[in-house]
Design a protein around this motif. Structure first.
Motif, PDB file in Angstrom:
ATOM      1  N   PHE A   1      20.036 -23.306 -32.762  1.00  0.00           N
ATOM      2  CA  PHE A   1      19.855 -23.900 -33.970  1.00  0.00           C
ATOM      3  C   PHE A   1      19.717 -22.492 -34.702  1.00  0.00           C
ATOM      4  CE2 PHE A   1      18.030 -25.692 -37.511  1.00  0.00           C
ATOM      5  CZ  PHE A   1      18.345 -27.203 -37.335  1.00  0.00           C
ATOM      6  N   VAL A   2      20.408 -22.251 -35.883  1.00  0.00           N
ATOM      7  CA  VAL A   2      20.297 -21.273 -36.895  1.00  0.00           C
ATOM      8  C   VAL A   2      19.532 -21.971 -37.974  1.00  0.00           C
ATOM      9  CG1 VAL A   2      21.296 -19.490 -38.036  1.00  0.00           C
ATOM     10  CG2 VAL A   2      22.019 -19.673 -36.020  1.00  0.00           C
ATOM     11  N   PHE A   3      18.366 -21.385 -38.624  1.00  0.00           N
ATOM     12  CA  PHE A   3      17.784 -22.052 -39.677  1.00  0.00           C
ATOM     13  C   PHE A   3      18.088 -21.077 -40.827  1.00  0.00           C
ATOM     14  CE2 PHE A   3      15.196 -22.336 -35.998  1.00  0.00           C
ATOM     15  CZ  PHE A   3      14.686 -23.548 -35.950  1.00  0.00           C
ATOM     16  N   GLN A   4      17.517 -21.817 -41.923  1.00  0.00           N
ATOM     17  CA  GLN A   4      17.913 -21.223 -43.239  1.00  0.00           C
ATOM     18  C   GLN A   4      17.398 -19.968 -43.394  1.00  0.00           C
ATOM     19  OE1 GLN A   4      16.812 -23.896 -46.292  1.00  0.00           O
ATOM     20  NE2 GLN A   4      17.615 -22.905 -47.879  1.00  0.00           N
TER      21      GLN A   4
ATOM     22  N   GLY B   1      20.629  -9.146 -43.861  1.00  0.00           N
ATOM     23  CA  GLY B   1      21.775  -9.555 -42.949  1.00  0.00           C
ATOM     24  C   GLY B   1      21.642  -9.413 -41.678  1.00  0.00           C
ATOM     25  N   MET B   2      20.921  -8.173 -41.303  1.00  0.00           N
ATOM     26  CA  MET B   2      20.522  -7.884 -39.869  1.00  0.00           C
ATOM     27  C   MET B   2      19.689  -9.086 -39.222  1.00  0.00           C
ATOM     28  SD  MET B   2      22.072  -4.957 -38.893  1.00  0.00           S
ATOM     29  CE  MET B   2      22.208  -3.393 -39.293  1.00  0.00           C
ATOM     30  N   GLN B   3      18.967  -9.406 -39.834  1.00  0.00           N
ATOM     31  CA  GLN B   3      17.849 -10.360 -39.332  1.00  0.00           C
ATOM     32  C   GLN B   3      18.614 -11.718 -39.122  1.00  0.00           C
ATOM     33  OE1 GLN B   3      14.516 -11.028 -41.745  1.00  0.00           O
ATOM     34  NE2 GLN B   3      13.973  -8.855 -42.169  1.00  0.00           N
ATOM     35  N   MET B   4      19.532 -12.097 -39.983  1.00  0.00           N
ATOM     36  CA  MET B   4      20.393 -13.215 -39.812  1.00  0.00           C
ATOM     37  C   MET B   4      21.267 -13.246 -38.686  1.00  0.00           C
ATOM     38  SD  MET B   4      19.919 -15.778 -41.523  1.00  0.00           S
ATOM     39  CE  MET B   4      20.314 -17.364 -40.783  1.00  0.00           C
ATOM     40  N   ARG B   5      21.751 -11.718 -38.422  1.00  0.00           N
ATOM     41  CA  ARG B   5      22.624 -11.682 -37.178  1.00  0.00           C
ATOM     42  C   ARG B   5      21.821 -11.711 -35.837  1.00  0.00           C
ATOM     43  NH1 ARG B   5      27.535  -8.742 -38.247  1.00  0.00           N
ATOM     44  NH2 ARG B   5      27.781  -8.366 -40.547  1.00  0.00           N
ATOM     45  N   VAL B   6      20.605 -11.217 -35.913  1.00  0.00           N
ATOM     46  CA  VAL B   6      19.677 -11.416 -34.811  1.00  0.00           C
ATOM     47  C   VAL B   6      19.382 -12.874 -34.315  1.00  0.00           C
ATOM     48  CG1 VAL B   6      17.513 -10.800 -33.857  1.00  0.00           C
ATOM     49  CG2 VAL B   6      18.531  -9.143 -35.079  1.00  0.00           C
ATOM     50  N   SER B   7      19.368 -13.555 -35.473  1.00  0.00           N
ATOM     51  CA  SER B   7      18.919 -15.133 -35.507  1.00  0.00           C
ATOM     52  C   SER B   7      20.165 -15.971 -34.714  1.00  0.00           C
ATOM     53  CB  SER B   7      18.499 -15.471 -36.769  1.00  0.00           C
ATOM     54  OG  SER B   7      18.366 -17.211 -36.490  1.00  0.00           O
TER      55      SER B   7
ATOM     56  N   VAL C   1      -9.534 -17.876 -37.117  1.00  0.00           N
ATOM     57  CA  VAL C   1      -8.672 -18.212 -36.198  1.00  0.00           C
ATOM     58  C   VAL C   1      -7.884 -19.485 -36.198  1.00  0.00           C
ATOM     59  CG1 VAL C   1      -8.575 -18.630 -33.481  1.00  0.00           C
ATOM     60  CG2 VAL C   1      -9.835 -16.458 -34.730  1.00  0.00           C
ATOM     61  N   THR C   2      -8.843 -20.635 -36.774  1.00  0.00           N
ATOM     62  CA  THR C   2      -8.294 -21.846 -36.889  1.00  0.00           C
ATOM     63  C   THR C   2      -7.458 -22.046 -38.096  1.00  0.00           C
ATOM     64  OG1 THR C   2     -10.511 -22.721 -36.298  1.00  0.00           O
ATOM     65  CG2 THR C   2      -8.955 -24.252 -37.145  1.00  0.00           C
ATOM     66  N   THR C   3      -7.558 -21.255 -38.981  1.00  0.00           N
ATOM     67  CA  THR C   3      -6.390 -21.309 -40.011  1.00  0.00           C
ATOM     68  C   THR C   3      -5.134 -20.748 -39.643  1.00  0.00           C
ATOM     69  OG1 THR C   3      -8.469 -20.944 -41.496  1.00  0.00           O
ATOM     70  CG2 THR C   3      -6.130 -20.900 -42.535  1.00  0.00           C
ATOM     71  N   GLY C   4      -5.108 -19.606 -39.118  1.00  0.00           N
ATOM     72  CA  GLY C   4      -4.273 -18.787 -38.392  1.00  0.00           C
ATOM     73  C   GLY C   4      -3.215 -19.542 -37.425  1.00  0.00           C
ATOM     74  N   LEU C   5      -4.001 -20.068 -36.504  1.00  0.00           N
ATOM     75  CA  LEU C   5      -3.347 -21.111 -35.410  1.00  0.00           C
ATOM     76  C   LEU C   5      -2.545 -22.344 -36.073  1.00  0.00           C
ATOM     77  CD1 LEU C   5      -6.080 -20.873 -32.568  1.00  0.00           C
ATOM     78  CD2 LEU C   5      -3.786 -19.977 -32.543  1.00  0.00           C
ATOM     79  N   MET C   6      -3.221 -22.595 -37.226  1.00  0.00           N
ATOM     80  CA  MET C   6      -2.522 -23.791 -37.789  1.00  0.00           C
ATOM     81  C   MET C   6      -1.527 -23.582 -38.992  1.00  0.00           C
ATOM     82  SD  MET C   6      -5.689 -26.232 -37.878  1.00  0.00           S
ATOM     83  CE  MET C   6      -5.064 -27.578 -38.765  1.00  0.00           C
ATOM     84  N   ALA C   7      -1.388 -22.294 -39.236  1.00  0.00           N
ATOM     85  CA  ALA C   7      -0.367 -21.718 -40.122  1.00  0.00           C
ATOM     86  C   ALA C   7       0.859 -21.468 -39.587  1.00  0.00           C
ATOM     87  CB  ALA C   7      -1.239 -20.923 -40.974  1.00  0.00           C
ATOM     88  N   THR C   8       1.119 -21.612 -38.423  1.00  0.00           N
ATOM     89  CA  THR C   8       2.587 -21.186 -37.973  1.00  0.00           C
ATOM     90  C   THR C   8       3.744 -21.756 -38.592  1.00  0.00           C
ATOM     91  OG1 THR C   8       1.384 -21.533 -35.699  1.00  0.00           O
ATOM     92  CG2 THR C   8       3.596 -20.826 -35.585  1.00  0.00           C
ATOM     93  N   GLU C   9       4.624 -20.760 -38.618  1.00  0.00           N
ATOM     94  CA  GLU C   9       5.994 -21.067 -39.220  1.00  0.00           C
ATOM     95  C   GLU C   9       6.549 -22.364 -38.805  1.00  0.00           C
ATOM     96  OE1 GLU C   9       9.843 -18.842 -40.954  1.00  0.00           O
ATOM     97  OE2 GLU C   9       8.350 -17.457 -40.052  1.00  0.00           O
ATOM     98  N   PRO C  10       6.693 -23.378 -39.727  1.00  0.00           N
ATOM     99  CA  PRO C  10       7.552 -24.629 -39.023  1.00  0.00           C
ATOM    100  C   PRO C  10       8.712 -24.385 -38.502  1.00  0.00           C
ATOM    101  CG  PRO C  10       6.847 -24.526 -41.686  1.00  0.00           C
ATOM    102  CD  PRO C  10       6.705 -23.532 -41.121  1.00  0.00           C
ATOM    103  N   GLN C  11       9.516 -23.317 -38.884  1.00  0.00           N
ATOM    104  CA  GLN C  11      10.825 -23.168 -38.060  1.00  0.00           C
ATOM    105  C   GLN C  11      10.673 -22.646 -36.786  1.00  0.00           C
ATOM    106  OE1 GLN C  11      12.885 -20.967 -41.254  1.00  0.00           O
ATOM    107  NE2 GLN C  11      13.889 -22.703 -42.146  1.00  0.00           N
ATOM    108  N   LEU C  12       9.539 -21.769 -36.866  1.00  0.00           N
ATOM    109  CA  LEU C  12       9.289 -21.223 -35.463  1.00  0.00           C
ATOM    110  C   LEU C  12       8.895 -22.419 -34.439  1.00  0.00           C
ATOM    111  CD1 LEU C  12       8.001 -17.877 -36.085  1.00  0.00           C
ATOM    112  CD2 LEU C  12      10.017 -18.212 -34.969  1.00  0.00           C
ATOM    113  N   LYS C  13       8.238 -23.249 -35.023  1.00  0.00           N
ATOM    114  CA  LYS C  13       7.538 -24.458 -34.124  1.00  0.00           C
ATOM    115  C   LYS C  13       8.892 -25.316 -33.711  1.00  0.00           C
ATOM    116  CE  LYS C  13       3.995 -25.462 -36.960  1.00  0.00           C
ATOM    117  NZ  LYS C  13       3.227 -26.346 -37.675  1.00  0.00           N
TER     118      LYS C  13
END
Lengths: 276, 262
Positions: free
Chosen positions: A90-93, A163-169, B142-154
């Motif tokens: 999956f490649v995100f936006q 662009g590099m970041q996207m390539r890594v992605s 710590v609580t804030t940080g743990l809950m602010a994870t980027e949704p795309q990474l999740k």
């Protein structure tokens, strides 16, 4: 070209087949993601999905990825067992890289996470260094494949250009050698030149490996130039599709051919007819 | 970070200039107002007292500093653990958070006597006071940080079938580090305050001769010059701890792409 695809020891049919009937997504707040979508994607096909924002195209992609549950309808994959084994990329936006990891460590992440399900080759004596070295090698192969220099492999995301970041992605999405690659408006944050270059990269990778690719975009030209089929979505419905019968690689004169322009017009017409 | 030597002169000169002006005004006030030395001793007397009491002051700094560092370390460990639990279990968070807020709102002066009653006139009591005063910012960040994870990474972790623990260890915790360091920086300043307040309540003659203890005894003896010297010493302890925390933070954050405006 040699190298990237050859590390996998299990033989897996190239490309994933997708069949969906009557698929609908309704969110908890009552809003509709999309409704009654029938979809058939053949193994190894390159499918583009276009439509205005909020039309449900990203939701459809998330359903294919198993990130969004459906309210009704059936969805099947061949080979079955979709996400958990690294069968999907999956490649995100956004590149969505982990800022504390360097390029190769970011690419190796899916290998770490799918360690148990993918059946990585075991080294003698079960040494911990074995899999790590193997992960490193595979990550580097893919980084080379997407066009990064050796010196960039150990750079952190903030030291790489957009662009590099996207390539890594993209390398990260492909490192498990998935049967299907899903792209969610992957280049929309980049300038036109980079957009074209990365589009060509995705095309080359697809031609080389023939895995199924589903790309969501709001750029009609990009969709038509890269895809074999372009699906048009609006307001949660699949409004129709346009076949793009042109040879690959589609660059240079083919990218400006009357036939391609004609297909773009067809897609525009479909969108207009749907009231977008 | 570059060209430190070149900027040093530009940084030190204004600081020295301000100090000179302050000392000059200080002398001028005493000279003009004919102020008694118990109220305001001359700067030179403060320096002389500081030199005479150098052993006591140094030991006091070390005692107070150790209590602050020990308490801060305990706070970091405890606060991170609580933050992890809070981020993972919504009900626990909803139920306990108001009581954690209590830690933040209750005046430390109100708790310290109770702690002395329960734990005695000892070093560990000072550490407890430090923990209580410095815990909240760490739990919170710590609580804030743990809950602010980027949704795309999740999403990415879900895509590869990563479970709760793996997502926590490989994604949420590292992503929360910059947040946590902000909390630690706040707590670092509070820790020194907590340690001195703790010293105060333990008083003289206990097992502990921290800066607060010294201040209390010099207050009773009306040794104002020594008091002022102790005040500067406590500022030094605060600065050293702050510098230490910042150094660790900047070193750690070199791996994260967030700029830590020290």
């Amino acid at each position: 070209m040699e190298g990237a695809g050859n590390h996998q020891c299990t033989v897996r049919p190239k490309g994933m087949e997708v069949a969906a009937t009557g698929l609908s997504v309704r969110f908890a707040d009552g809003s509709v993601g999309f409704e009654n979508v029938d979809l058939q994607i053949d193994a190894g096909q390159f499918v583009g999905i276009v439509g205005p924002s909020g039309c449900g195209k990203t939701t459809l992609l998330r359903v294919l990825a198993g990130l969004q549950s459906t309210s009704s309808g059936t969805l099947s994959f061949n080979p079955p067992g979709k996400s958990q084994g690294g069968q999907l990329g999956f490649v995100f936006q956004k590149a969505a890289l982990m800022p504390w990891r360097n390029a190769w460590q970011n690419v190796a992440l899916p290998l770490e996470l799918t360690r148990r399900t993918i059946g990585e080759p075991k080294t003698e004596g079960g040494e911990e260094s074995g899999p790590i070295v193997d992960r490193y090698a595979r990550a580097c192969d893919w980084l080379r494949e997407v066009g990064l220099q050796e010196a960039d492999f150990i750079k952190r995301p903030d030291q790489l250009s957009g662009g590099m970041q996207m390539r890594v992605s993209i390398a990260r999405a492909l490192v498990t050698n998935p049967a299907m690659l899903l792209l969610d408006e992957p280049f929309s944050a980049l300038d036109d030149l980079l957009r074209t270059r990365l589009g060509m990269l995705v095309q080359r990778l697809w031609m080389h490996e023939k895995r199924t690719v589903v790309m969501v975009t709001h750029n009609i030209q990009e969709a038509v130039q890269l895809s074999q089929r372009v699906l048009v979505m609006n307001r949660g419905n699949l409004e129709g599709e346009v076949e793009v019968d042109l040879p690959y690689p589609r660059e240079g004169s083919i990218a400006r051919s009357p036939k391609l322009l004609h297909c773009m017009e067809q897609v525009s017409d479909l969108l207009e007819k749907a009231g977008a | 970070m570059k060209g430190g030597g070149r900027h040093l002169g530009g940084l030190i000169l204004p600081v020295v200039l301000v100090a000179t002006i302050v000392v000059f005004c200080w002398e001028a006030i005493i000279w003009a107002g004919d102020i008694h030395r118990v109220l305001l001793p001359r700067p030179l007397e403060v320096v002389r007292d500081a030199w005479e009491q150098r052993r006591a002051l140094l030991l006091g700094c070390m005692m107070t500093g150790w209590a602050a560092i020990a308490g801060l370390t305990a706070s970091i460990l405890l606060g991170t653990t609580i933050g992890i639990v809070f981020s993972q279990f919504r009900r626990v968070r909803v139920g306990f958070f108001p009581y954690v807020m209590f830690l933040q709102t209750v005046p430390i002066i109100g708790i310290a006597p109770l702690l002395v009653t329960w734990s005695g006139y000892e070093f560990r009591t000072v550490v407890y006071v430090v923990v209580i005063i410095s815990l909240f910012p760490i739990i919170n960040s710590v609580t804030t940080g743990l809950m602010a994870t980027e949704p795309q990474l999740k999403d990415l972790f879900r895509l590869y079938g990563a479970g709760r623990i793996r997502t926590l260890l490989k994604l949420r915790l590292p992503a929360a580090v910059p947040y946590m360091l902000v909390g630690v920086r706040t707590s670092g300043g509070l820790a020194v305050i907590g340690a001195i307040v703790g010293d105060f309540f333990i008083g003289f003659g206990g097992q502990h001769d921290g800066l607060g203890t010294l201040m209390l005894s010099w207050l009773n003896q009306q040794r104002t010059a020594s008091l002022i010297a102790a005040m500067f010493a406590s500022a030094v302890v605060g600065l050293v701890l702050y510098g230490l925390v910042n150094l660790i933070a900047v070193t750690l954050l070199k791996r994260w792409n967030r700029v830590f405006d020290a």
